[in-house]
Design an enzyme around this catalytic site. Sequence first.
Site, PDB file in Angstrom:
ATOM      1  N   HIS A 252       3.971   7.422   3.285  1.00 33.35           N
ATOM      2  CA  HIS A 252       4.911   6.298   3.247  1.00 33.35           C
ATOM      3  C   HIS A 252       4.508   5.299   2.167  1.00 33.35           C
ATOM      4  CE1 HIS A 252       1.797   4.721   6.066  1.00 33.35           C
ATOM      5  NE2 HIS A 252       2.066   3.550   5.510  1.00 33.35           N
TER       6      HIS A 252
ATOM      7  N   GLU B 297       7.721   1.507   4.895  1.00 34.99           N
ATOM      8  CA  GLU B 297       7.180   0.523   5.818  1.00 34.99           C
ATOM      9  C   GLU B 297       7.441  -0.851   5.213  1.00 34.99           C
ATOM     10  OE1 GLU B 297       2.933   0.963   6.396  1.00 34.99           O
ATOM     11  OE2 GLU B 297       2.776  -0.911   7.546  1.00 34.99           O
TER      12      GLU B 297
ATOM     13  N   HIS C  26       0.824  -1.210   0.000  1.00 35.16           N
ATOM     14  CA  HIS C  26       0.000   0.000   0.000  1.00 35.16           C
ATOM     15  C   HIS C  26       0.855   1.256   0.000  1.00 35.16           C
ATOM     16  CE1 HIS C  26       0.524  -0.670   4.437  1.00 35.16           C
ATOM     17  NE2 HIS C  26       0.667   0.632   4.448  1.00 35.16           N
TER      18      HIS C  26
HETATM   19 CO    CO Z   1       1.103   1.773   6.142  1.00 39.05          CO
END
Ligand code: CO
Length: 140
Positions: free
Chosen positions: A80, A131, A7
Amino acid sequence: MIGRLNHIGVATPSIEESVKLYRDVLGATKIHDKFAMPEQGVWVCFVDLPNAQIELIEPYDDTSPIKGFLAKNPAGGQHHICYEVEDIIAARDDMRAKGCTVLGTGEPRIGAHGTPIIFVHPKNMGGVLVELMETPKGAH
Ligand code: CO
């Protein structure tokens, strides 16, 4: 070791307003209910795309770690990028061995998908907050 793009995290001052953008302007049809992650200081809402998700994140309260980001970017913005990895501990140790800074204590915590995650400092990632998330078992 870098895996699938899972994502893109997008900070927003209002998930409701952002949902209007993704649903009404961009035409997204699979938008999940928002939910709170108070221990991480955010509300989260996933928008499903054919090949990945957008993770809308809104501050949960005034101590939210994304408050500073929104102070600098009042309209919100890309926060992110999340890549999947097979083994979060191996990924963390590999990042550290390569001189990267893992944020916080470095102990993985459980992310919004229920699998362990870490964050790697943008200074080591070409300016992008990264991440890393363990691939959910049985996914893909
Ligand atoms: Co995230």
